[in-house]
Design an enzyme around this catalytic site. Structure first.
Site, short mmCIF file in Angstrom:
data_model
loop_
_atom_site.label_atom_id
_atom_site.label_comp_id
_atom_site.label_asym_id
_atom_site.label_seq_id
_atom_site.Cartn_x
_atom_site.Cartn_y
_atom_site.Cartn_z
CG ASN A 69 -0.77 5.24 -1.14
OD1 ASN A 69 -1.52 4.82 -1.99
ND2 ASN A 69 -1.11 5.36 0.14
NE ARG A 100 -5.03 3.20 -6.45
CZ ARG A 100 -4.55 2.20 -7.20
NH1 ARG A 100 -4.27 2.37 -8.45
NH2 ARG A 100 -4.33 1.03 -6.66
CD GLU A 104 -2.98 -1.06 0.20
OE1 GLU A 104 -3.05 -0.06 -0.54
OE2 GLU A 104 -3.72 -2.05 0.07
#
Ligand SMILES: Nc1ncnc2c1ncn2[C@@H]1O[C@H](COP(=O)(O)OP(=O)(O)OP(=O)(O)O)[C@@H](O)[C@H]1O
Ligand SMILES: [Mg+2]
Lengths: 109, 149
Positions: free
Chosen positions: B52, B106, B48
């Protein structure tokens, strides 16, 4: 190869293979969306049984296909979610879209 | 806080490096003999944070993503993922579940996943300067001191 597909009687089943992250999700999406656009299935079944790892990209993949299928008047079902992915699926709240198919049951609404 | 082992990696913000990043971190953590569930939690959280940095931090360029992993005496793991990308204007808003600037593909769940799968998550960021995510997780020692004698 990221996806294995079966098209039968207007239903498209896509078995996702391996890890789902932002990188692989993009490839899976391309393959699946090309088939949706070509065949306009009434039902897209996303089979997660062969997914070893996924992050939130695996949720984005479901949500994006859910939107696309709604646009063409079809539905999405997510099936065979293995136990190790359950926590992420639960956390996402994606069940409230009514897309989760449990063994032996119809999709929960 | 006694750091007993540390590793650092730096790689291009290319999506094909996401798998490398989480395997590298989990490979380093293996020395703590984690359970499969603990390892999977860490891999997911790292994926994650790294995604990002790649997707949001360096949205239109390729930059360096830095990861530092520290193993602390007693079994705590500290993982830092850093980019020098666009930064985050409002961190509190960014961390809200479902908040995303990433469009329809997303879910806006990355921070929620990090918070749920790790014991602690801290985000520092400056617009135009970049973002650092620091996560901690305690790995339960599998054998008590008595067993290992
Ligand atoms: N490293 C970063 N640099 C700049 N902005 C960031 C960074 N990390 C997160 N953000 C911002 O915070 C928002 C929320 O991040 P989060 O990971 O929770 O969701 P997402 O990445 O949008 O979606 P998902 O993780 O579900 O794919 C992002 O949409 C982005 O605006
Ligand atoms: Mg994210």
């Amino acid at each position: 190869m990221y996806v294995q597909v079966i098209l039968s009687q207007g239903e498209l089943t896509a078995m996702l293979l391996g890890d789902i992250d932002h990188h692989t999700a993009r490839e899976m999406r391309k393959e699946i969306d090309a088939l949706i656009e070509k065949h306009h299935p009434t039902l897209l079944r996303l089979d997660y049984s062969a997914v070893q790892f996924m992050d939130s990209s695996g949720i984005g993949l479901i949500m994006g296909r859910y939107r696309l299928m709604r646009l063409i008047g079809g539905t999405v079902l997510v099936c065979n979610v293995p136990p190790h992915l359950k926590r992420l699926i639960d956390l996402s709240g994606i069940g409230s879209l009514g897309v989760l198919e449990y063994k032996g049951k119809e999709a929960l609404k | 806080m006694n750091v007993i082992n540390e590793m650092k990696i730096c790689f291009d913000s290319k999506s094909c490096n996401e798998a490398f990043a989480r395997s590298a971190v989990s490979g380093f953590i293996l020395q703590l003999d984690p359970t499969i569930a603990e390892l999977s939690d860490i891999k997911t959280a790292v994926s994650e944070a790294v995604t990002n940095a790649i997707v949001h931090g360096y949205s239109n360029t390729i930059g360096d993503v830095h990861i530092k992993v520290q193993i602390i005496e007693g079994g705590k793991v500290i993982i830092q993922v850093k980019d020098k990308g666009v930064g985050i204007e409002n961190i509190q808003q960014a961390m809200e579940p479902m908040f995303t600037t990433g469009g329809s593909e997303r879910a806006g769940l990355g921070f929620a996943v990090m918070q749920s799968f790790m014991d602690k998550v801290k985000v520092t960021s400056k617009p135009g300067r970049g973002t650092t995510v620091t996560m901690e997780k305690y790995i339960m020692p599998r054998f008590s001191a008595r067993d290992s004698i």
